[in-house]
Design a protein around this motif. Structure first.
Motif, PDB file in Angstrom:
ATOM      1  N   TYR A   1      -1.505  -0.384  10.674  1.00 50.50           N
ATOM      2  CA  TYR A   1      -0.661  -1.467  11.165  1.00 50.50           C
ATOM      3  C   TYR A   1      -0.628  -1.444  12.697  1.00 50.50           C
ATOM      4  N   ALA A   2      -0.546  -0.266  13.275  1.00 51.49           N
ATOM      5  CA  ALA A   2      -0.547  -0.138  14.736  1.00 51.49           C
ATOM      6  C   ALA A   2      -1.860  -0.666  15.315  1.00 51.49           C
ATOM      7  N   ASP A   3      -2.976  -0.374  14.640  1.00 45.84           N
ATOM      8  CA  ASP A   3      -4.267  -0.898  15.085  1.00 45.84           C
ATOM      9  C   ASP A   3      -4.253  -2.422  15.101  1.00 45.84           C
ATOM     10  N   PHE A   4      -3.621  -3.009  14.086  1.00 47.37           N
ATOM     11  CA  PHE A   4      -3.551  -4.474  14.021  1.00 47.37           C
ATOM     12  C   PHE A   4      -2.646  -5.013  15.131  1.00 47.37           C
ATOM     13  N   LEU A   5      -1.597  -4.287  15.458  1.00 46.68           N
ATOM     14  CA  LEU A   5      -0.702  -4.716  16.537  1.00 46.68           C
ATOM     15  C   LEU A   5      -1.435  -4.734  17.876  1.00 46.68           C
ATOM     16  N   ILE A   6      -2.391  -3.831  18.056  1.00 51.99           N
ATOM     17  CA  ILE A   6      -3.208  -3.849  19.275  1.00 51.99           C
ATOM     18  C   ILE A   6      -4.035  -5.128  19.318  1.00 51.99           C
ATOM     19  N   ILE A   7      -4.630  -5.482  18.183  1.00 50.73           N
ATOM     20  CA  ILE A   7      -5.456  -6.682  18.121  1.00 50.73           C
ATOM     21  C   ILE A   7      -4.626  -7.927  18.424  1.00 50.73           C
TER      22      ILE A   7
ATOM     23  N   THR B   1       0.863  -1.188   0.000  1.00 51.44           N
ATOM     24  CA  THR B   1       0.000   0.000   0.000  1.00 51.44           C
ATOM     25  C   THR B   1       0.895   1.233   0.000  1.00 51.44           C
ATOM     26  N   ASP B   2       1.259   1.723   1.152  1.00 53.46           N
ATOM     27  CA  ASP B   2       2.207   2.831   1.232  1.00 53.46           C
ATOM     28  C   ASP B   2       2.764   2.891   2.647  1.00 53.46           C
ATOM     29  N   SER B   3       3.733   3.702   2.849  1.00 52.07           N
ATOM     30  CA  SER B   3       4.338   3.832   4.177  1.00 52.07           C
ATOM     31  C   SER B   3       3.955   5.161   4.823  1.00 52.07           C
ATOM     32  N   SER B   4       2.770   5.636   4.469  1.00 55.95           N
ATOM     33  CA  SER B   4       2.301   6.901   5.026  1.00 55.95           C
ATOM     34  C   SER B   4       1.931   6.720   6.493  1.00 55.95           C
ATOM     35  N   VAL B   5       1.705   7.835   7.159  1.00 49.70           N
ATOM     36  CA  VAL B   5       1.274   7.793   8.555  1.00 49.70           C
ATOM     37  C   VAL B   5      -0.033   7.011   8.680  1.00 49.70           C
ATOM     38  N   ASP B   6      -0.961   7.241   7.742  1.00 49.30           N
ATOM     39  CA  ASP B   6      -2.253   6.554   7.790  1.00 49.30           C
ATOM     40  C   ASP B   6      -2.064   5.044   7.711  1.00 49.30           C
ATOM     41  N   SER B   7      -1.211   4.605   6.804  1.00 48.89           N
ATOM     42  CA  SER B   7      -0.962   3.181   6.630  1.00 48.89           C
ATOM     43  C   SER B   7      -0.316   2.581   7.877  1.00 48.89           C
ATOM     44  N   ARG B   8       0.645   3.289   8.436  1.00 52.29           N
ATOM     45  CA  ARG B   8       1.337   2.781   9.616  1.00 52.29           C
ATOM     46  C   ARG B   8       0.405   2.745  10.829  1.00 52.29           C
ATOM     47  N   MET B   9      -0.551   3.653  10.865  1.00 56.25           N
ATOM     48  CA  MET B   9      -1.514   3.618  11.965  1.00 56.25           C
ATOM     49  C   MET B   9      -2.452   2.427  11.831  1.00 56.25           C
TER      50      MET B   9
ATOM     51  N   ASP C   1       0.855  -7.363  20.247  1.00 57.16           N
ATOM     52  CA  ASP C   1       2.309  -7.295  20.135  1.00 57.16           C
ATOM     53  C   ASP C   1       2.738  -5.924  20.647  1.00 57.16           C
ATOM     54  N   TRP C   2       2.866  -5.815  21.958  1.00 57.92           N
ATOM     55  CA  TRP C   2       3.000  -4.504  22.596  1.00 57.92           C
ATOM     56  C   TRP C   2       4.346  -3.848  22.348  1.00 57.92           C
ATOM     57  N   LYS C   3       5.407  -4.637  22.327  1.00 49.11           N
ATOM     58  CA  LYS C   3       6.724  -4.052  22.061  1.00 49.11           C
ATOM     59  C   LYS C   3       6.800  -3.501  20.642  1.00 49.11           C
ATOM     60  N   ALA C   4       6.235  -4.255  19.696  1.00 44.29           N
ATOM     61  CA  ALA C   4       6.210  -3.779  18.310  1.00 44.29           C
ATOM     62  C   ALA C   4       5.334  -2.532  18.198  1.00 44.29           C
ATOM     63  N   LEU C   5       4.246  -2.504  18.960  1.00 44.04           N
ATOM     64  CA  LEU C   5       3.355  -1.340  18.944  1.00 44.04           C
ATOM     65  C   LEU C   5       4.090  -0.099  19.448  1.00 44.04           C
ATOM     66  N   GLU C   6       4.840  -0.265  20.529  1.00 47.52           N
ATOM     67  CA  GLU C   6       5.577   0.872  21.079  1.00 47.52           C
ATOM     68  C   GLU C   6       6.582   1.405  20.054  1.00 47.52           C
ATOM     69  N   ALA C   7       7.307   0.496  19.405  1.00 54.40           N
ATOM     70  CA  ALA C   7       8.288   0.905  18.393  1.00 54.40           C
ATOM     71  C   ALA C   7       7.604   1.608  17.230  1.00 54.40           C
ATOM     72  N   GLU C   8       6.439   1.093  16.814  1.00 51.23           N
ATOM     73  CA  GLU C   8       5.705   1.684  15.697  1.00 51.23           C
ATOM     74  C   GLU C   8       5.173   3.061  16.077  1.00 51.23           C
ATOM     75  N   ALA C   9       4.668   3.194  17.290  1.00 49.24           N
ATOM     76  CA  ALA C   9       4.136   4.475  17.746  1.00 49.24           C
ATOM     77  C   ALA C   9       5.223   5.540  17.764  1.00 49.24           C
ATOM     78  N   LEU C  10       6.404   5.176  18.254  1.00 48.47           N
ATOM     79  CA  LEU C  10       7.515   6.130  18.299  1.00 48.47           C
ATOM     80  C   LEU C  10       7.969   6.512  16.894  1.00 48.47           C
ATOM     81  N   ALA C  11       7.924   5.534  15.964  1.00 49.00           N
ATOM     82  CA  ALA C  11       8.299   5.815  14.571  1.00 49.00           C
ATOM     83  C   ALA C  11       7.284   6.754  13.921  1.00 49.00           C
ATOM     84  N   ILE C  12       5.987   6.520  14.195  1.00 54.79           N
ATOM     85  CA  ILE C  12       4.941   7.387  13.645  1.00 54.79           C
ATOM     86  C   ILE C  12       5.073   8.793  14.208  1.00 54.79           C
TER      87      ILE C  12
END
Length: 563
Positions: free
Chosen positions: A275-281, A265-273, A284-295
């Motif tokens: 992905y973050a929503d899926f990490l909540i489901i 798709t793309d690596s935009s903020v919307d796309s990464r968010m 995968d909390w450590k990955a979520l934290e890393a993704e949130a900081l990257a966003i």
């Protein structure tokens, strides 16, 4: 002069054809969930052709897909004045009205849009159906009605059939949904969304291996079709959640598929968010934290980042950081976008400070704040009561019984909960145990809780008449209350315990714990009847004597009663 006019007409026709071709490509881009690319294209097309209403309309649709209602409304408002197909934007505005709970305005906008539609109103009816479906509380019957009109307007429209399939599926009419999706794919075999939806019907039936096979068939046709990889991710996760033996294996596959979706798709903020929503489901909390900081590095002002940081901090034990992140999210985001689970997360973080490991209430302020947050969570999502129950059980095991009762009381607001009967039992027990060492004055202050506890045990007995401990503990509760009225109630409770246990037969009666409880029950029954019904009193004490022949009180009571 005629040549000039003719040339001008040719230029206008050519521009119109180019715009139509561009728009068809953008529609495919939207279907592929490449929202950032679609957004850029549509903005460029608007600048080039500001009189084309469809460009505004589809840009608004992209923003709706991204849950950005305010941005969507801006473009719908601009597009409604366009000379060409401006009326479509009224349907977009109707969708926004529905999202805001303004059904009257939505109906007016739809009616006005249809007045401006051509004889074939296929596209209009498709998006009216979508407006009814893409809501927090969808109106699927209305969506089916609109989708059927779209099909009637153009029976050869694959998109109309696809929309009908979505509406029928939401309306729980699986057979008609399957037929509509199949018709859509037969009409246009490049419409992979229709074939993908057939796989979703299989997934809904929990036939996960078959669903994965069907999704992979879509991927085989077009490996770059992102939505297929997203659905594959969600199917693997659903399978893992359904079969816990496969949870770890399938969650890994789910995350791999989702990362593939992201790459397509793309690596935009919307796309990464997303992905973050899926990490909540997937938790995968450590990955979520890393993704949130990257966003956050990409977009420091987006409030959803604080939601992600809140969940990640909570689940990795950083409770103070979680409280701050959730509070930042609440203060910076649109209240309509706050979910019940967000308040639940904040409450969990506060509860970690409220009670120590020994069950001692160390921070009443934090506990009371958590209760308020949980009440807000319940108001937004009554289905969260199961998680309130888990919090109550945790506090019950910590022996913070009175505080546990407060949590079970919130859980009991949802009578449809799977744990409803058990929550009633825990509530009654929590009040009973917390009241044992109270003074008479303190017990008097607990009268409302005692009434609720009695009702809770009664609810257990009604829903599960063979749960003998509900009778026993209800009796114990009423003995602790220690009023004339409660003692009479306790008598009935103990008699209910005896009747229930005896009905279960010798296997139950032979258990040591049951013998102990029966001794208590028969002794209380005998004492209660001693002054009013000697026959019943003697019968009860004789049963008690069988269980404990050397008990002095029982022996003396029988001697007095038999004189």
């Amino acid at each position: 002069m005629k040549k000039v006019v003719l040339a001008s007409a040719v230029v206008m026709l050519s521009a119109s054809l180019v715009n139509a071709q561009d728009l068809e490509q953008v529609k495919k881009t939207i279907d592929a969930e490449k929202y950032s690319e679609a957004r850029k294209s549509l903005k460029s097309m608007i600048n080039a052709s500001p009189d084309k209403g469809k460009n505004y309309f589809y840009l608004g649709q992209v923003y709706l897909d991204l849950d950005k209602q305010d941005s969507a409304k801006i473009y719908f408002e601009k597009g409604r004045a366009a000379k060409d197909a401006g009326h479509l934007n009224l349907i977009g505005l109707a969708h926004v009205d529905f999202l805001n709970g303004n059904k009257t305005s939505a109906a007016t906008n739809i009616a006005t849009a249809l007045q401006s539609a051509k004889k074939k109103d296929t596209e209009e009816q498709i998006y009216i159906a979508k407006a009814y479906m893409n809501l927090e509380h969808p109106d699927y019957p209305k969506a089916v009605e609109a989708a059927k009109k779209a099909v009637a307007s153009d029976p050869k429209s694959a998109l109309a059939q696809l929309t009908l399939g979505d509406a029928q599926l939401g309306n729980k009419n699986t057979n008609d949904a399957y037929a509509a999706y199949r018709n859509a794919y037969d009409l246009d075999n490049t419409l992979l969304r229709a074939k993908l939806q057939l796989a979703m019907i299989t997934r809904n039936a929990k036939a996960y291996p078959e669903s994965i096979k069907a999704i992979n068939e879509v991927i085989a046709i077009n490996p770059n079709y992102g939505p297929a990889h997203r659905e594959l991710a969600e199917t693997y996760f659903a399978w893992g959640y359904s079969d816990l033996k496969k949870y770890n294996e399938n969650t890994v596959k789910a995350l791999e598929s989702y990362r593939k979706y992201m790459s397509l798709t793309d690596s935009s903020v919307d796309s990464r968010m997303r992905y973050a929503d899926f990490l909540i489901i997937t938790k995968d909390w450590k990955a979520l934290e890393a993704e949130a900081l990257a966003i956050q590095k990409m977009d420091k002002v987006n409030p959803r980042i604080y939601r992600y940081l809140g969940y990640a901090s909570l689940e990795t034990g950083k409770n103070e950081a979680a409280i701050k992140a959730f509070n930042d999210f609440f203060s910076k985001t649109d209240p309509k976008k706050i979910k019940g689970r967000d308040y639940l997360g904040l409450a969990k973080a506060k509860l970690s400070y409220a009670v120590d490991a020994n069950g001692v209430l160390t921070n009443p302020t934090k506990f009371n704040e958590a209760l308020v947050d949980l009440q807000k969570a319940a108001e937004l999502d009554h289905k969260l009561s199961g998680e309130f129950s888990e919090l109550g059980v945790k506090m019950y095991k910590q022996k913070a019984y009175y505080e546990a009762a407060k949590l079970f009381e919130l859980a009991l607001k949802n009578k449809e909960s799977k744990t409803y009967t058990l929550d009633n039992y825990y509530y009654g027990q929590s009040i009973f145990i917390s009241s044992i060492d109270k003074t008479a004055e303190q017990k008097l202050a607990m009268k409302p809780e005692f009434e609720k506890a009695n009702s809770a045990f009664a609810e257990v007995i009604k829903n599960s008449p063979t749960t003998q401990d509900a009778y026993l503990n209800k009796g114990k509760l009423n003995r602790v209350i220690d009023t004339e009225e409660s003692k009479k109630t306790a008598l009935g409770d103990y008699e209910g315990y005896v009747k229930t246990v005896v009905a279960k037969g010798e296997a139950e009666l032979s258990k040591d714990a049951v013998k102990k409880n029966l001794l208590e029950a028969y002794t209380f029954i005998g004492s209660s009847y001693a002054a009013t019904d000697k026959v019943k009193a003697i019968a009860a004490f004789e049963e008690a004597k069988k269980l404990n022949p050397t008990d002095a009180y029982i022996t003396q009571s029988l001697q007095v009663l038999k004189k």
